[in-house]
Every structure is written in C-alpha cells, then in structure tokens.
Enzyme design. Structure first.
Site, PDB file in Angstrom:
ATOM      1  N   GLU A  54       0.806  -1.215   0.000  1.00 22.49           N
ATOM      2  CA  GLU A  54       0.000   0.000   0.000  1.00 22.49           C
ATOM      3  C   GLU A  54       0.840   1.266   0.000  1.00 22.49           C
ATOM      4  O   GLU A  54       0.514   2.235  -0.696  1.00 22.49           O
ATOM      5  CB  GLU A  54      -0.977   0.011   1.191  1.00 22.49           C
ATOM      6  CG  GLU A  54      -2.186  -0.903   1.019  1.00 22.49           C
ATOM      7  CD  GLU A  54      -1.870  -2.377   1.220  1.00 22.49           C
ATOM      8  OE1 GLU A  54      -0.751  -2.695   1.695  1.00 22.49           O
ATOM      9  OE2 GLU A  54      -2.726  -3.214   0.903  1.00 22.49           O
ATOM     10  N   HIS A  71     -12.040  -3.582   8.659  1.00 28.35           N
ATOM     11  CA  HIS A  71     -12.528  -3.437   7.289  1.00 28.35           C
ATOM     12  C   HIS A  71     -13.795  -2.579   7.206  1.00 28.35           C
ATOM     13  O   HIS A  71     -14.528  -2.663   6.230  1.00 28.35           O
ATOM     14  CB  HIS A  71     -12.857  -4.806   6.681  1.00 28.35           C
ATOM     15  CG  HIS A  71     -11.669  -5.643   6.340  1.00 28.35           C
ATOM     16  ND1 HIS A  71     -10.870  -6.236   7.298  1.00 28.35           N
ATOM     17  CD2 HIS A  71     -11.143  -6.002   5.148  1.00 28.35           C
ATOM     18  CE1 HIS A  71      -9.910  -6.932   6.696  1.00 28.35           C
ATOM     19  NE2 HIS A  71     -10.054  -6.805   5.398  1.00 28.35           N
TER      20      HIS A  71
END
Ligand SMILES: Cc1ncc(C[n+]2csc(CCOP(=O)(O)OP(=O)(O)O)c2C)c(N)n1
Lengths: 317, 330
Positions: free
Chosen positions: B60, B129
């Site tokens: 990321e 999440h």
C-alpha cells in the site's frame, strides 16, 4: 568552468565539500533559518560519481542529507544558500530549508525528510517514464538506515517486478544516527541483497569517485535499455556527526581516524595523478569555488526574508 | 438521464477520463482482470490494457508512493486502496509526501493524483474493514477529500478529482456501490468544495455526507409527515468544506444537526458544530446536535454492527431535541 570529465568530477566534489563547510560556518554565525541541517562531508564521491553518469532528462530523489546530490546535479548555489537562509528567493521560497532543497528544473524531485519516504516516489516517477515511453532514468539516493524501512522493500520489489528504470543508490555511511549498520541488519552485502529481488547489485567503494561513476554508468544505461533497476551499495563514511548537535560519541575514535583518512578528494588525486589534477588546478578550483560561495552568501544575505504573507500560498496547486 | 449504479457511475468516470487523457492510469490491488474488490474497475484493463490498469503487489505504501511519484513527473494516476483501513500502511505517502510536496518545495511541483478507496459499515466486515477515517485526512492541509453519496455525484466528483492538480482522497462507501439513481447522459464534472442541498426545508438543517445521506433523507421524509421541514445538506467534499452553503442554510433554519458514520471524537461533527457556533451562535435556537457512531471499534457481526451505525430514529430524535430547545433569542 569548462573542465574535462576527470577534472569536473574533482571539481564537483570540491564544490560540495566547500559548500557544506560554508553552510556550517553560516550556521555557526546564526544565518540559517532552520535548525535542520545535515552535511555529507566525506561522502562527496557518491553524489558526484552518480550524478556525473546521469543525462539531462533523468530524475533524482534525495534525502535529508541532500546538499551533495543537489550540487552534483547542478543545482544553483545562490538560490540554495538563499533557501537555507530562509529567503524568498530560495528554491522553495524559504520554506523548505536544507532538508527539502529542490530544483525541479534539473530533474531534482526533492530532498525528503522522511527516511525512506521517497523510494516510492522514485519508483513512481520511473513507472510514469516507462509508461510514457520516455527514456529518463530516476536515481534514488538513500542512506543505509532507510534499507530497513518497509517501503524500501515494497519499492525495490515493484521496480524489479516491472523492470522500471530506477537506480537505488544506498549511501552506506555505516551509521543511521547512532546505529551502526552491523547492528541494524544481518545482511551487509548489497550484492547479496539484490539477488533476492533478481536484480543486479554491486558493492562499490564510495570513496572512489571513478569507481562509483563506472558502476552508476552501467546501471543507468542498463535501466535506459529497459532492463530494470540496479541496487548500488556505495560504502562511505560521514566525517562529521549526524547533525551539528551530534559529537558522534558512538563511533570508535580509531575508526573515525581511519575512515577520515580515506578522503575522496585525496583518493581521487592519488588515483589520477598530478598530471591530471595539478596543484595549480586545485588552487584555481579553490579560488573559483570561494568566489561562487561568496557570491551565493551575498545573494542570500541581500535577498528579502520569506514573508508571513506567503504562508498561505501553494497549499494547493 | 440513465439509471445507474454508484459503482457503474465511478467506472464511467474512469473510462471517460482514460479515453480523454492518456496521462490517466489506474493502479492497485486486483484492479485488473479481477475488476477491483468492489468491481469498480471491471472491464477497464480489457479496454485500456494491463499497463494502464495495473495490478500491483500488496504494497500500500508503494501504491500511493508510486502514484505520487508518477504524478510529479507528468502522469495522472488513480490509485485504488482496497479498504480505507489499509491506507494506514500508506499514511506517510499521503500525509508527509502527497500533501506536502507542492507547498514544501515552494510550489515547484504539482501532485495530481487520486487515491480511491472505500470505507464504512454494512457488511459486518469487522474492526479492520469497516472504519470511516475521513477525519485523518481532513486534518491534513494540502489534501482534498471527497465522499460522494449518489451515483451522479460519484461520477462528477471522480472526474473533477482526476482533473484536479492536487492529491485527492476519494472516499467511496462499500454500502453504496449497488445504489441506483439517475445520472445525466452528458459528461460533466461536479466541482470539489461545493456542497449540495439534497432536500430543501425550513425548520432545521441536517448536514451529512456519504451513505448517511440516505439515512438523512429517510429521516427528513418521515419528519415531513409530522410537519417538520428538514433541509438536508450533502457536503460531498470534506476538504475543503463548503461552509457558505452550510451557514446560509443554518442562518435560515437556526437549527443544525450533523450526521456521520465515523466515530464521535475528533469527527467532522465537532468541526462543523464549532464553525456553526462561531458564525451563528446568537442566531441559533438550539445547540448543534451530533449523530455519529459511538467511540467503539466495529464488530464483525452485522447485528452488533447495526447498534453502532446511526439510523433514522436517532436522527429524528436529535432533530426533535433541537425543536424542543427553549433557548431564548437575544
Ligand atoms: C521515518 C523516519 N524515521 C526517523 C527519522 C529521524 N532520522 C533522521 S535521519 C536518521 C538516520 C538516517 O540514517 P541513514 O538513512 O543511514 O542516512 P544518514 O543520516 O546516515 O545519511 C533518523 C533516524 C526520520 N527522519 N524519518
């Protein structure tokens, strides 16, 4: 000064050395606008050697210890000094200082204050030039301390995977602040480390500007041919502390003495001989460099301070 | 007008921008043949090739870093971070690099990149999440932050974000991808920094964004049956904030409620409340109310999750509270 390649390498190192000495002098006088300033005295051969192998269209990214890369790439000393003095004529309008010295017009994409923070940027620049079918190569300088940051792995992996035209140059001065290289990683060889990514890796004597240049030339030309990145480990030494506040007590005195004796300027002269770089040459360079630096300091002194009214400019493009 | 899903509106924006501008490219995890975790980039790699719609390893920091670097030398990358929760791994690249480069280097370099990601609850996706992290980004001058709630705004704001010369954090919502609504057929951009009055009203201003817009509209509709007229403002952009629209409305209604899915403390509700108080204190008939998630991590259990997500009942109660308030006008 018009110089042939060998002479210009020496001149470049000398210019970096004297510039940083002058920066320290100006700092002592209280002329710098920021307390952040890291000099690369002792490490000049890496910047000079690598930058001499770059072409005008190429890019570089640099670190908190970035004066050398900036100067070797051809950055202007007057506007650099003005930047350090916090003047509005500085490259970053007096808000970047030493740690963020940058001249985009020479392909310099910024000196970064976050250790490892620019490895992704360098890889991204190379991603775009490769997508865009430009033949520019990006050189990414970083200290060995950055090798243990996560993004370093992410970047080298991605650059290797996509064969991006980026050269990772580790300036291994053996200390990340106080932490010795041996105390930070079990894999000391960059040649070995590169094997894990399936890319060429070389360990080179970073005090030998000619050796550095040779290695860099090969890596850059390889990248330009589309064959991907190279990891260069240039073994060098910072002669002074991490920053002005650091007396580097963590380094054994014998080691400092031994390493300081390996001065890249002396090593180069010994290697090429007095016919190539004579005492008169050196004298002339010293004189010319002093004039340039005097002019740079004068320019910085005479320039107006960055004004608070400019604080609200450039937050957004 | 065509009726279109939020995800299809996003894809249309990407498609049109990529067609119009060869500098635009997409990178991220599983954005290629797979089409993205929430199917936004589906079909794009077949159309534009795997170089311009590029699958990346799970890195990321590198994905955002690469977008920043590419943007600095002439590209216009659109990076996808699969869940906003994973953006934590790229915070240096966003906060210290993307947001600072233009300013820190004295305006020499622009960083025109878009970081698309999705956030929010609704799928019992759990503590790692489901978060809503917009406050982290609005705390960073140099970024622009948008959070569209409708297909039409998703399309227009994504086009505007790609055309913008600054780094834009583009916050989608996982609970909105299948929402359908009308989208004009003609191409357009929705300007960043402009809020939208999604429902006009006169008694109270309800300020929200992203998926909570739909909760707000639901509450407003229910209250209309009780003769309470609620003006619903969809901020759409969170940085910069369109305070003109907000204050104009609150000056009119003299009551305000802020609604968001992010947790209370340090949330945008506090910022809006403060700004409304600073500008309109003496006009207000009641203290500004906030309806937000409580300061609790989200459980991976849709039933439990529901307890933490603001609903229309809570919004109605907050609005009723502003109506009951006995505050005297000076
Ligand atoms: C991410 C991050 N961690 C820590 C620091 C503080 N810091 C600045 S330079 C430095 C040491 C860097 O060592 P190295 O990368 O080897 O470069 P050198 O200073 O030796 O040139 C540290 C710890 C920082 N600026 N950024």
């Amino acid at each position: 000064m018009e110089l042939d390649l060998t002479k210009s390498l020496y001149h470049s190192m000398l210019l970096i050395r004297r510039s940083e000495e002058r920066i320290l002098e100006e700092m002592m006088k209280g002329n710098l606008a920021s307390t952040m300033c890291h000099v690369s005295i002792g490490q000049e051969a890496v910047a000079a050697g690598v930058c001499s192998a770059m072409q005008p269209q190429d890019y570089l990214t640099s670190t908190h210890r970035g004066h050398g890369h900036f100067i070797a790439r051809g950055g202007g000393l007057s506007r650099m000094m003005a930047e350090l003095f916090g003047k509005e004529t500085g490259y970053c309008k007096g808000r970047g200082g030493s740690m963020h010295i940058t001249d985009v017009s020479i392909g310099h994409l910024g000196a970064n204050g976050i250790v490892g923070g620019h490895l992704g940027i360098a890889t991204g620049a190379a991603l775009w030039t490769s997508l865009n079918k430009s033949d520019a190569v990006t050189v990414c300088f970083f200290g060995e301390g950055a090798v243990n940051e996560g993004i370093t792995h992410e970047s080298i992996n991605m650059a290797a995977l996509w064969k991006l035209p980026v050269i990772f140059v580790v300036e291994n001065n053996h200390y990340a602040m106080s932490l010795a290289w041996e105390r930070s990683t079990p894999q000391l060889s960059f040649t070995e480390r590169a094997r894990a990514y399936g890319i060429p890796g070389v360990d080179v004597d970073g005090q030998d500007v000619l050796a550095v240049r040779e290695v860099a030339l090969e890596a850059i030309e390889r990248a330009r041919r589309g064959e991907g990145p190279t990891l260069i480990g240039a073994h060098t030494y910072r002669f002074l502390g991490h920053s002005r506040a650091d007396p580097s007590k963590y380094r054994p005195a014998e080691e400092e003495e031994r390493e300081r004796a390996r001065d890249p300027l002396t090593i180069m002269r010994a290697k090429v001989g007095a016919e190539m770089i004579s005492d008169q040459d050196v004298e002339a360079y010293e004189q010319q460099v002093k004039e340039v630096l005097d002019a740079a300091v004068k320019f910085a002194e005479d320039s107006p301070l960055a004004q608070p009214s400019t604080l609200f400019e450039d937050i957004y493009a | 007008m065509s009726v279109m899903m939020y995800r299809d509106a996003l894809r249309r924006a990407l498609y049109e921008e990529m067609k119009a501008d060869p500098r635009v490219f997409v990178l991220g995890e599983d954005v290629g043949a797979y089409g993205g975790a929430y199917a936004v980039t589906k079909g794009l790699s077949a159309e534009f090739g795997t170089e311009r719609v590029r699958d990346t390893p799970m890195s990321e920091a590198m994905i955002v870093g690469a977008a920043v670097g590419a943007a600095m030398v002439g590209g216009r990358p659109v990076a996808e971070i699969m869940y906003v929760d994973f953006i934590t791994l790229a915070m240096d690249q966003i906060v210290n690099q993307a947001a600072k480069i233009h300013y820190m280097f004295g305006g020499q370099i622009k960083v025109p990149c878009v970081i698309r990601t999705q956030q929010g609850t609704g799928r019992g996706a759990g503590a790692q999440h489901s978060q809503s992290l917009e406050s982290w980004f609005i705390h960073t001058p140099g970024l622009k932050v948008v959070a569209p709630a409708t297909p039409a705004d998703a399309y227009g704001l994504l086009r505007a974000s790609i055309q913008d010369d600054n780094p834009v954090i583009f916050l989608e919502h996982k609970g909105l991808y299948a929402v359908k609504d009308e989208v004009p057929d003609e191409p357009y951009v929705t300007p960043i920094g402009v809020a939208d009055v999604k429902r006009e009203g006169s008694d109270v201003t309800l300020i929200t964004y992203s998926r909570m817009l739909h909760v707000a509209l639901d509450a407003a509709k229910q209250l209309a049956e009780q003769n309470v007229s609620v003006e619903v403002i969809d901020l759409r952009s969170l940085l910069p904030l369109d305070m003109d629209t907000v204050l104009r409305s609150v000056a009119k209604t003299r009551r305000a409620v802020v609604l968001h899915e992010a947790v209370l403390t340090g949330g945008l509700g506090g910022e809006l409340s403060a700004r409304i108080n600073e500008a309109l204190f003496s006009e207000l008939l009641a203290p500004v109310q906030r309806v937000t998630a409580p300061d609790v991590p989200l459980p991976a259990n849709v039933t439990l999750e529901k307890y933490l997500v603001p609903n229309a009942e809570q919004v109605k109660k907050a609005i009723e509270k502003t109506l009951e308030s006995k505050q005297k006008v000076h």
